[in-house]
Scaffold this motif. Structure first.
Motif, PDB file in Angstrom:
ATOM      1  N   MET A   1       0.845  -1.192   0.000  1.00  0.00           N
ATOM      2  CA  MET A   1       0.000   0.000   0.000  1.00  0.00           C
ATOM      3  C   MET A   1       0.882   1.243   0.000  1.00  0.00           C
ATOM      4  O   MET A   1       1.791   1.367   0.803  1.00  0.00           O
ATOM      5  N   GLU A   2       0.576   2.152  -0.864  1.00  0.00           N
ATOM      6  CA  GLU A   2       1.315   3.411  -0.939  1.00  0.00           C
ATOM      7  C   GLU A   2       0.640   4.444  -0.037  1.00  0.00           C
ATOM      8  O   GLU A   2      -0.533   4.769  -0.226  1.00  0.00           O
ATOM      9  N   TYR A   3       1.333   4.921   0.958  1.00  0.00           N
ATOM     10  CA  TYR A   3       0.770   5.897   1.887  1.00  0.00           C
ATOM     11  C   TYR A   3       1.417   7.273   1.726  1.00  0.00           C
ATOM     12  O   TYR A   3       0.886   8.260   2.208  1.00  0.00           O
ATOM     13  N   ASN A   4       2.569   7.362   1.045  1.00  0.00           N
ATOM     14  CA  ASN A   4       3.237   8.646   0.851  1.00  0.00           C
ATOM     15  C   ASN A   4       2.388   9.520  -0.067  1.00  0.00           C
ATOM     16  O   ASN A   4       2.189   9.209  -1.229  1.00  0.00           O
ATOM     17  N   GLY A   5       1.838  10.601   0.467  1.00  0.00           N
ATOM     18  CA  GLY A   5       0.987  11.489  -0.302  1.00  0.00           C
ATOM     19  C   GLY A   5      -0.480  11.109  -0.276  1.00  0.00           C
ATOM     20  O   GLY A   5      -1.297  11.732  -0.962  1.00  0.00           O
ATOM     21  N   LEU A   6      -0.843  10.111   0.489  1.00  0.00           N
ATOM     22  CA  LEU A   6      -2.229   9.660   0.560  1.00  0.00           C
ATOM     23  C   LEU A   6      -3.171  10.787   0.995  1.00  0.00           C
ATOM     24  O   LEU A   6      -4.288  10.901   0.498  1.00  0.00           O
TER      25      LEU A   6
ATOM     26  N   GLN B   1      -6.815  18.297  -4.777  1.00  0.00           N
ATOM     27  CA  GLN B   1      -6.801  16.837  -4.827  1.00  0.00           C
ATOM     28  C   GLN B   1      -5.888  16.356  -5.944  1.00  0.00           C
ATOM     29  O   GLN B   1      -5.988  16.801  -7.074  1.00  0.00           O
ATOM     30  N   ALA B   2      -4.983  15.459  -5.589  1.00  0.00           N
ATOM     31  CA  ALA B   2      -4.059  14.896  -6.579  1.00  0.00           C
ATOM     32  C   ALA B   2      -4.750  13.761  -7.322  1.00  0.00           C
ATOM     33  O   ALA B   2      -5.641  13.107  -6.796  1.00  0.00           O
ATOM     34  N   SER B   3      -4.293  13.532  -8.522  1.00  0.00           N
ATOM     35  CA  SER B   3      -4.856  12.400  -9.268  1.00  0.00           C
ATOM     36  C   SER B   3      -4.296  11.093  -8.717  1.00  0.00           C
ATOM     37  O   SER B   3      -3.149  11.025  -8.300  1.00  0.00           O
ATOM     38  N   VAL B   4      -5.126  10.090  -8.693  1.00  0.00           N
ATOM     39  CA  VAL B   4      -4.735   8.791  -8.149  1.00  0.00           C
ATOM     40  C   VAL B   4      -4.182   7.921  -9.284  1.00  0.00           C
ATOM     41  O   VAL B   4      -4.804   7.774 -10.319  1.00  0.00           O
ATOM     42  N   LYS B   5      -2.988   7.380  -9.056  1.00  0.00           N
ATOM     43  CA  LYS B   5      -2.382   6.467 -10.045  1.00  0.00           C
ATOM     44  C   LYS B   5      -2.753   5.045  -9.687  1.00  0.00           C
ATOM     45  O   LYS B   5      -2.543   4.600  -8.569  1.00  0.00           O
ATOM     46  N   LEU B   6      -3.310   4.339 -10.627  1.00  0.00           N
ATOM     47  CA  LEU B   6      -3.700   2.947 -10.378  1.00  0.00           C
ATOM     48  C   LEU B   6      -2.752   2.002 -11.059  1.00  0.00           C
ATOM     49  O   LEU B   6      -2.108   2.223 -11.981  1.00  0.00           O
TER      50      LEU B   6
ATOM     51  N   LEU C   1      -1.211  11.035  10.656  1.00  0.00           N
ATOM     52  CA  LEU C   1      -1.468  11.992   9.582  1.00  0.00           C
ATOM     53  C   LEU C   1      -0.177  12.399   8.877  1.00  0.00           C
ATOM     54  O   LEU C   1      -0.151  12.537   7.654  1.00  0.00           O
ATOM     55  N   VAL C   2       0.884  12.577   9.641  1.00  0.00           N
ATOM     56  CA  VAL C   2       2.184  12.938   9.048  1.00  0.00           C
ATOM     57  C   VAL C   2       2.637  11.857   8.072  1.00  0.00           C
ATOM     58  O   VAL C   2       3.133  12.157   6.983  1.00  0.00           O
ATOM     59  N   TRP C   3       2.439  10.591   8.430  1.00  0.00           N
ATOM     60  CA  TRP C   3       2.867   9.498   7.547  1.00  0.00           C
ATOM     61  C   TRP C   3       2.081   9.482   6.243  1.00  0.00           C
ATOM     62  O   TRP C   3       2.526   8.913   5.247  1.00  0.00           O
ATOM     63  N   MET C   4       0.904  10.119   6.208  1.00  0.00           N
ATOM     64  CA  MET C   4       0.112  10.168   4.973  1.00  0.00           C
ATOM     65  C   MET C   4       0.443  11.383   4.103  1.00  0.00           C
ATOM     66  O   MET C   4      -0.132  11.550   3.044  1.00  0.00           O
ATOM     67  N   THR C   5       1.344  12.245   4.585  1.00  0.00           N
ATOM     68  CA  THR C   5       1.730  13.398   3.774  1.00  0.00           C
ATOM     69  C   THR C   5       2.780  12.987   2.755  1.00  0.00           C
ATOM     70  O   THR C   5       3.376  11.908   2.847  1.00  0.00           O
ATOM     71  N   LYS C   6       2.999  13.860   1.791  1.00  0.00           N
ATOM     72  CA  LYS C   6       4.036  13.631   0.794  1.00  0.00           C
ATOM     73  C   LYS C   6       5.284  14.355   1.279  1.00  0.00           C
ATOM     74  O   LYS C   6       5.380  15.579   1.188  1.00  0.00           O
ATOM     75  N   ALA C   7       6.207  13.591   1.845  1.00  0.00           N
ATOM     76  CA  ALA C   7       7.462  14.133   2.369  1.00  0.00           C
ATOM     77  C   ALA C   7       8.460  12.980   2.458  1.00  0.00           C
ATOM     78  O   ALA C   7       8.094  11.808   2.305  1.00  0.00           O
ATOM     79  N   SER C   8       9.702  13.314   2.744  1.00  0.00           N
ATOM     80  CA  SER C   8      10.723  12.269   2.820  1.00  0.00           C
ATOM     81  C   SER C   8      10.505  11.383   4.044  1.00  0.00           C
ATOM     82  O   SER C   8       9.983  11.835   5.068  1.00  0.00           O
ATOM     83  N   LYS C   9      10.923  10.126   3.909  1.00  0.00           N
ATOM     84  CA  LYS C   9      10.777   9.179   5.027  1.00  0.00           C
ATOM     85  C   LYS C   9      11.585   9.635   6.235  1.00  0.00           C
ATOM     86  O   LYS C   9      11.148   9.469   7.376  1.00  0.00           O
TER      87      LYS C   9
END
Length: 167
Positions: free
Chosen positions: A1-6, A162-167, A93-101
């Protein structure tokens, strides 16, 4: 599951809900800091005086007495429990943001260390290890900075389109 930027992909209504939660959480957190400022003056000597009393200081404006063991255990217990929940929820919530690990790891782990150092330090200072007052000040400042950075990161990403979702 991709959570970066979720967080960026959530619908507007969910973003508003999360934003309201983070806003109220922040009001509670910063109100607590105002209380600390009222009771201990945010300085090492003020913190020591708040927990160990100032009965010997004849020129003190407000007489303070050393807190009892039961009161100290209640303070430490309630703060460690409540702050761990605060930082767990905000960290999710921080883990769902788009940022470096690395940034997310720091923002989500550091507060737990600061909570232990701050409130454990207060207890150890109360037992007589007086230099812990400096650890308490440092860890409290770091905890506040980390909280603020986490809140800003979440808020800024909630405000993005809202960002576009890549499937």
């Amino acid at each position: 599951m991709e959570y970066n930027g979720l967080l960026l992909t959530f619908p507007k209504e969910i973003k508003i809900f999360i934003g309201a939660f983070v806003l109220i959480l922040s009001i509670g957190f910063y109100t607590g800091l105002l209380f600390v400022n009222e009771t201990s003056s945010n300085s090492p000597s003020g913190i020591e005086e708040n927990y160990l009393g100032n009965e010997e200081d004849e020129e003190a404006e407000v007489m303070k007495f050393k807190k009892g063991e039961r009161e100290m255990l209640t303070i430490v217990h309630t703060h460690i429990l409540s702050m761990s929940f605060i930082f767990f929820l905000l960290g999710g919530l921080v883990w769902m943001t788009k940022a470096s690990k690395k940034l997310k790891l720091f923002l989500t782990i550091e507060p737990f260390l600061s909570v232990i150092l701050t409130f454990g330090g207060i207890y150890l200072m109360w037992t007589g290890i007086l230099w812990m007052k400096y650890v308490v000040v440092f860890s409290g400042i770091l905890m506040t900075l980390t909280f603020t950075a986490s809140v800003l990161l979440v808020f800024f990403q909630l405000m993005k389109k809202q960002a576009s979702v890549k499937l």
